[in-house]
Design a protein around this motif. Sequence first.
Motif, short mmCIF file in Angstrom:
data_model
loop_
_atom_site.label_atom_id
_atom_site.label_comp_id
_atom_site.label_asym_id
_atom_site.label_seq_id
_atom_site.Cartn_x
_atom_site.Cartn_y
_atom_site.Cartn_z
N TYR A 60 -7.71 7.17 -4.00
CA TYR A 60 -6.45 6.67 -3.46
C TYR A 60 -6.50 6.80 -1.94
O TYR A 60 -7.08 7.75 -1.40
CB TYR A 60 -5.27 7.46 -4.04
N ARG A 61 -5.88 5.88 -1.22
CA ARG A 61 -6.00 5.80 0.23
C ARG A 61 -5.69 7.12 0.93
O ARG A 61 -6.40 7.52 1.86
CB ARG A 61 -5.05 4.69 0.75
N ARG A 62 -4.65 7.82 0.53
CA ARG A 62 -4.28 9.08 1.17
C ARG A 62 -5.36 10.14 0.98
O ARG A 62 -5.69 10.87 1.90
CB ARG A 62 -2.94 9.56 0.61
N ARG B 252 -2.60 0.16 -10.29
CA ARG B 252 -3.27 -1.12 -10.07
C ARG B 252 -4.72 -0.97 -9.63
O ARG B 252 -5.61 -1.68 -10.12
CB ARG B 252 -2.49 -1.91 -9.03
N GLU B 253 -4.97 -0.05 -8.70
CA GLU B 253 -6.31 0.03 -8.12
C GLU B 253 -7.38 0.39 -9.16
O GLU B 253 -8.40 -0.30 -9.25
CB GLU B 253 -6.32 0.99 -6.94
N PRO B 254 -7.21 1.45 -9.97
CA PRO B 254 -8.22 1.71 -10.99
C PRO B 254 -8.35 0.58 -12.00
O PRO B 254 -9.45 0.24 -12.44
CB PRO B 254 -7.73 3.00 -11.65
N ALA B 255 -7.20 -0.03 -12.37
CA ALA B 255 -7.23 -1.11 -13.35
C ALA B 255 -8.01 -2.31 -12.84
O ALA B 255 -8.72 -2.98 -13.61
CB ALA B 255 -5.80 -1.53 -13.72
N LEU C 169 0.81 -1.22 0.00
CA LEU C 169 0.00 0.00 0.00
C LEU C 169 0.84 1.27 0.00
O LEU C 169 0.34 2.34 -0.34
CB LEU C 169 -0.95 0.01 1.20
N THR C 170 2.10 1.19 0.38
CA THR C 170 2.95 2.38 0.38
C THR C 170 3.62 2.64 -0.97
O THR C 170 4.28 3.67 -1.14
CB THR C 170 4.04 2.26 1.46
N ASP C 171 3.46 1.74 -1.91
CA ASP C 171 4.03 1.91 -3.25
C ASP C 171 3.04 2.72 -4.09
O ASP C 171 2.13 2.18 -4.70
CB ASP C 171 4.31 0.54 -3.88
N VAL C 172 3.23 4.04 -4.08
CA VAL C 172 2.25 4.93 -4.71
C VAL C 172 2.10 4.64 -6.19
O VAL C 172 0.97 4.55 -6.71
CB VAL C 172 2.65 6.41 -4.50
N GLU C 173 3.21 4.50 -6.91
CA GLU C 173 3.14 4.28 -8.35
C GLU C 173 2.41 2.98 -8.68
O GLU C 173 1.60 2.92 -9.60
CB GLU C 173 4.54 4.27 -8.96
#
Length: 284
Positions: free
Chosen positions: A173-175, A30-33, A21-25
Amino acid sequence: MADLITVEDPDDPRLRDYTGLTDVELRRKREPAEGLFIAEGEKVIRRAKDAGYEMRSMLLSAKWVDVMRDVIDELPAPVYAVSPELAERVTGYHVHRGALASMQRKPLPDAAELLVTARRPAVLGDPQDGAGERVAIFEGFVDHANLGAAFRSAAALGIKAILLSPDCADPLYRRAIKVSMGAVFSVPYARFEAWPAGLDVVRDAGYDILAMTPDEKATPLDKLHPERFDRCAIMLGSEGHGLSTYALRAADEWVRIPMSAGIDSLNVAAASAVAFYATRPSPA
């Protein structure tokens, strides 16, 4: 009722939604895909659920199982119970709030569809019933914290919808969710496919586009007649450079926040709060 599953292996494939979860790129691609987003903390998880987002699963440390029991009993999604140490190995950070949920994204409306929805009358009895039809446009918001803060201000100050330029950060995004305290779930939004050509849709829907800029040629907010705010789109630009030349040219009017003490501008999240407050409808 959800299944409560104890997991002791950080490489368990069932925890894949929560890895890195800390890998922003990685996560922003990944999440939208994969059509998911991560909600963190009890309040945010509940707000996502109440906003109609489908839960894929939950990841809880032991002490949060009882706290989230009503949600566990209500939803069919699996619940993975893990130790704080294992949660940290999976996610890459110490999960302070002890509760994560993987949620299913909803299809986004297009800008024209969203503007039609924004112009529908408020629900009877809503504090914003009869309020002006204000929407916001964000260009180039790439900082998730600023985006989340601006969404929170929009929700608190009666903005009906938010339109994003193609290069804006992901509100889910989580943040961004965390900073907004779940306000990203309560303000509908859409993303333009073309920029700034997409602004034609806003004008065609009957909105005046007010571009926020520190330029001295802009009209101070407090000098505009309140009628200008009845159906307006408040446009704010990126954290570093503000609105692009193209966006400024597309606006109906330039507007600025009066400054003093030699300060030329505000952080964009702060500026959004000031603009949304200053343009709010006057009490009846």
